[in-house]
Design a protein around this motif. Sequence first.
Motif, PDB file in Angstrom:
ATOM      1  N   GLY A 183      66.343   0.901   5.916  1.00 50.30           N
ATOM      2  CA  GLY A 183      65.977   1.915   4.925  1.00 50.30           C
ATOM      3  C   GLY A 183      65.312   3.128   5.541  1.00 50.30           C
ATOM      4  N   ILE A 217      67.925   5.151   7.750  1.00 56.68           N
ATOM      5  CA  ILE A 217      68.841   5.948   6.919  1.00 56.68           C
ATOM      6  C   ILE A 217      68.100   7.106   6.254  1.00 56.68           C
ATOM      7  CG2 ILE A 217      70.419   5.898   4.933  1.00 56.68           C
ATOM      8  CD1 ILE A 217      71.504   4.407   7.369  1.00 56.68           C
ATOM      9  N   ALA A 218      66.830   6.909   5.918  1.00 60.01           N
ATOM     10  CA  ALA A 218      66.054   7.979   5.277  1.00 60.01           C
ATOM     11  C   ALA A 218      65.945   9.202   6.181  1.00 60.01           C
ATOM     12  CB  ALA A 218      64.656   7.471   4.911  1.00 60.01           C
ATOM     13  N   GLN A 265      72.373   8.971   0.663  1.00 57.20           N
ATOM     14  CA  GLN A 265      71.689   8.015   1.532  1.00 57.20           C
ATOM     15  C   GLN A 265      71.620   6.624   0.908  1.00 57.20           C
ATOM     16  OE1 GLN A 265      67.995  10.163   2.001  1.00 57.20           O
ATOM     17  NE2 GLN A 265      68.543  10.736   4.092  1.00 57.20           N
ATOM     18  N   MET A 266      71.510   6.533  -0.413  1.00 54.87           N
ATOM     19  CA  MET A 266      71.393   5.227  -1.056  1.00 54.87           C
ATOM     20  C   MET A 266      72.653   4.375  -0.866  1.00 54.87           C
ATOM     21  SD  MET A 266      69.183   6.216  -4.429  1.00 54.87           S
ATOM     22  CE  MET A 266      69.351   4.635  -5.182  1.00 54.87           C
ATOM     23  N   ALA A 292      72.689   3.235   2.746  1.00 54.83           N
ATOM     24  CA  ALA A 292      71.711   2.171   2.981  1.00 54.83           C
ATOM     25  C   ALA A 292      72.202   0.848   2.402  1.00 54.83           C
ATOM     26  CB  ALA A 292      70.364   2.545   2.383  1.00 54.83           C
ATOM     27  N   SER A 300      66.109  -1.988   1.239  1.00 49.22           N
ATOM     28  CA  SER A 300      66.817  -0.979   2.044  1.00 49.22           C
ATOM     29  C   SER A 300      67.105   0.273   1.233  1.00 49.22           C
ATOM     30  CB  SER A 300      68.136  -1.541   2.569  1.00 49.22           C
ATOM     31  OG  SER A 300      67.927  -2.595   3.437  1.00 49.22           O
ATOM     32  N   VAL A 308      65.015   4.604   1.273  1.00 45.46           N
ATOM     33  CA  VAL A 308      65.590   5.916   1.587  1.00 45.46           C
ATOM     34  C   VAL A 308      64.904   7.017   0.798  1.00 45.46           C
ATOM     35  CG1 VAL A 308      67.825   4.992   2.258  1.00 45.46           C
ATOM     36  CG2 VAL A 308      67.487   5.811  -0.065  1.00 45.46           C
ATOM     37  N   TRP A 309      64.142   6.638  -0.233  1.00 45.07           N
ATOM     38  CA  TRP A 309      63.422   7.639  -1.017  1.00 45.07           C
ATOM     39  C   TRP A 309      62.185   8.157  -0.291  1.00 45.07           C
ATOM     40  CZ3 TRP A 309      65.042  10.525  -4.814  1.00 45.07           C
ATOM     41  CH2 TRP A 309      66.211  10.136  -5.452  1.00 45.07           C
ATOM     42  N   THR A 344      62.584  10.150   2.020  1.00 46.61           N
ATOM     43  CA  THR A 344      63.022  11.544   2.029  1.00 46.61           C
ATOM     44  C   THR A 344      63.522  11.874   0.627  1.00 46.61           C
ATOM     45  OG1 THR A 344      65.167  10.815   2.860  1.00 46.61           O
ATOM     46  CG2 THR A 344      63.633  11.718   4.470  1.00 46.61           C
ATOM     47  N   GLY A 384      64.428   8.397  13.243  1.00 47.81           N
ATOM     48  CA  GLY A 384      64.890   7.244  12.482  1.00 47.81           C
ATOM     49  C   GLY A 384      64.743   5.960  13.269  1.00 47.81           C
TER      50      GLY A 384
END
Length: 181
Positions: free
Chosen positions: A49, A52-53, A60-61, A64, A78, A82-83, A85, A140
């Motif tokens: 997570g 990928i963020a 991105q979701m 992920a 995961s 990503v939230w 960002t 990342g």
Amino acid sequence: MARKLFRRYLPSAAKVKDNPSLHFLGDLLHDPNLFHLNRHSVSVAFFVGIFIAFIPIPGQMPVAALAALLMRCNLPISVALVWLTNPLTMPAIFFATYQLGRWLLGVPPISVSLELSWEWLANEFVFIWKPLIVGSLLCGLIFGALGYIAIQIFWRWHVVKGWNKRKKRPKAVSPEALEKE
């Protein structure tokens, strides 16, 4: 236990599987590893997570979720991570990753007037994509690894704390022991 902490905030496996917008995944969501809450599954989900963020891509979701399917780690964690960002943090994070990439590649700074439009993105992205990608991948990897290690340490600490708590509890006296006295 740490499992209870995560379970409190995550949707149940049944709730995710019953989501009509995810029916296109078919039997892929029936892998029990996608919803396990153990040290390995959660720590790998944190790595996925967070990694990928930091990647500057749209969607991105789903990426992920796909990575969680491939890595067989906790899917809801995961996707939720990503939230990191989000629209409020994204400009600062991607500016910092760009600056890191620029510094690593030895690229001189360029003066760019920021404008939120597709035209600006199409014209200016060619000047910033290499440093942005290098900085984003490096951040990342680093922050994902830190998240993985932090969850491993947190989980272990939580388990040891529980063991010590159980050791300190007074032992129950059996009826046979009472009869002997």
